[in-house]
Design an enzyme around this catalytic site. Structure first.
Site, PDB file in Angstrom:
ATOM      1  N   HIS A   1       0.814  -1.209   0.000  1.00 16.59           N
ATOM      2  CA  HIS A   1       0.000   0.000   0.000  1.00 16.59           C
ATOM      3  C   HIS A   1       0.848   1.261   0.000  1.00 16.59           C
ATOM      4  CE1 HIS A   1      -2.833  -2.721   2.521  1.00 16.59           C
ATOM      5  NE2 HIS A   1      -2.992  -2.949   1.232  1.00 16.59           N
TER       6      HIS A   1
ATOM      7  N   TYR B   1       0.271   1.605  13.586  1.00 18.99           N
ATOM      8  CA  TYR B   1       0.713   2.638  12.652  1.00 18.99           C
ATOM      9  C   TYR B   1       0.384   3.990  13.261  1.00 18.99           C
ATOM     10  CZ  TYR B   1      -0.663  -1.276   9.597  1.00 18.99           C
ATOM     11  OH  TYR B   1      -0.861  -2.502   9.037  1.00 18.99           O
TER      12      TYR B   1
END
Length: 187
Positions: free
Chosen positions: A65, A134
């Site tokens: 991604h 994250y």
């Protein structure tokens, strides 16, 4: 906490120094002051605005991604279990453009990565369960999402385990060649 350069331009490996005793351990997973000092950019550490977490089973692959436009900077760590984490530099003009590097992130060493804007990111869970956290420097905008297939032959990423579950989005991701032709054509 120590900070080290990686083979990929501008990617940093953050290495916490856990304190362990008979109770378990304590570690600082991020220190904005130290981060700012290392980068020489006051306030860089305070720029992170969103925290997210994923949980994956052994063999699951999430990725590859990225984001178009300004991209996003992120701190990535594995809070539980272990993952094989892979980055690919997609910044035209970068000295490491098109190169990849893999890292083991786990809940033993607590190493984590600072990933600047302009990278594809993905990982494979290598333990029965892996939680990846994250910290991102701007809110997610799905319209800016880009991706390349985790098994794209031009990237040739070597995953350590047979492929487990993959999301429909990741299974339908385009090729490295398509990314270069369409997304980065304007660069």
């Amino acid at each position: 906490m120590r900070i080290e350069q990686t083979e990929l331009a501008d990617v940093l490996l953050l290495i916490p120094q856990p304190f362990r005793d008979d109770r378990g351990l304590f570690t600082r997973t991020f220190d904005a002051e130290l981060f700012d000092e290392y980068l020489g950019v006051p306030g860089a550490g305070a720029a992170f605005v969103q925290d997210s977490q994923s949980r994956s089973g052994r063999g699951v692959i999430r990725g590859m991604h990225g984001r178009r436009g300004r991209g996003e900077a992120k701190l990535v760590r594995c809070a539980n279990g272990a993952v094989h984490d892979v980055l690919v530099d997609i910044r035209p003009g970068s000295r490491s453009f098109g190169q990849q590097q893999a890292f083991r992130l786990d809940d033993t060493d607590f190493h984590h990565l600072y990933v600047p804007p302009g990278f594809l990111h993905g990982f494979q869970a290598i333990t029965p369960t892996a939680d990846v956290c994250y910290r991102i420097d701007r809110s997610h905008d799905p319209a800016e999402d880009i991706g390349v297939a985790f098994d794209d032959p031009d990237l040739g990423i070597e995953w350590p385990l047979p492929v487990g579950a993959v999301s429909p989005r990741d299974a339908a991701a385009g090729s490295w060649e398509h990314l270069l032709r369409t997304v980065w054509q304007a660069h």
